[in-house]
Scaffold this active site. Structure first.
Site, PDB file in Angstrom:
ATOM      1  CD  GLU A  58       5.208  81.938   9.488  1.00  0.00           C
ATOM      2  OE1 GLU A  58       6.244  83.196   9.667  1.00  0.00           O
ATOM      3  OE2 GLU A  58       4.052  82.385   9.100  1.00  0.00           O
ATOM      4  CG  HIS A  82      -0.414  82.231   9.934  1.00  0.00           C
ATOM      5  ND1 HIS A  82      -0.318  82.748  11.078  1.00  0.00           N
ATOM      6  CD2 HIS A  82      -1.983  82.643  10.088  1.00  0.00           C
ATOM      7  CE1 HIS A  82      -0.801  83.552  11.796  1.00  0.00           C
ATOM      8  NE2 HIS A  82      -1.933  83.041  11.288  1.00  0.00           N
ATOM      9  CB  CYS A  99       4.298  80.208  12.257  1.00  0.00           C
ATOM     10  SG  CYS A  99       2.737  80.919  11.483  1.00  0.00           S
ATOM     11  CB  CYS A 102       2.239  84.087  14.895  1.00  0.00           C
ATOM     12  SG  CYS A 102       1.917  83.215  14.096  1.00  0.00           S
TER      13      CYS A 102
END
Length: 158
Positions: A57, A55, A88, A85
């Protein structure tokens, strides 16, 4: 919002756009900033790297930690195009930045097909009621690793 926050948040949004246009993954971008300077960048790379943890991040945190030669991001701000999320957010807390600035809400991501609500629901369930079965075994043997860590005198705590 501070002018600097708007600038870096727009940069994270631009990273998200560039990532989807390049076919790297989903519509997410993130930056790590320290002392007014970008030290880490990331866009979602889940599908291009076949890595479900890639992801934006997480990619930005990994980049920043490598660039700063550290495993903690003290004094840093994470700018991300969307509210992190659960995965993350966990990675962000482990990296210990000073703060997070984000654009869209996780409900906005859900409208675009990225709904993580089920993960929040799963975390609130007892282990035995989760949709992916969890089985705990060999606790005494596994504990020996923690016991060794506790006794280690030259460890780097985090």
């Amino acid at each position: 919002m501070m002018q600097q926050d708007a600038y870096f948040l727009r940069e994270a949004i631009q990273l998200a756009k560039e990532g989807i246009r390049a076919g790297q993954g989903g519509p997410f971008g993130a930056l790590v900033v320290k002392d007014g300077r970008i030290v880490g960048r990331g866009c979602n790379q889940v599908t291009s790297t076949n890595d479900p943890t890639a992801h934006a991040e997480v990619v930005a945190i990994r980049d920043a930690c490598q660039n700063l030669n550290t495993f903690q991001l003290a004094g840093c701000t994470i700018y991300t195009s969307c509210e992190p999320c659960p995965m993350c957010l966990g990675a962000i807390y482990w990296s210990r930045p000073e703060r997070i600035v984000y654009g869209c809400l996780h409900s906005d991501a859900a409208q675009a097909g990225f709904d993580d609500h089920f993960i929040y629901q799963e975390l609130n369930k007892p282990r035995e009621a989760r949709s992916i079965p969890m089985h705990q075994h060999l606790r005494d043997e596994a504990w020996t690793v923690f016991a060794e860590w506790i006794q280690k005198t030259d460890k780097t705590t985090y």
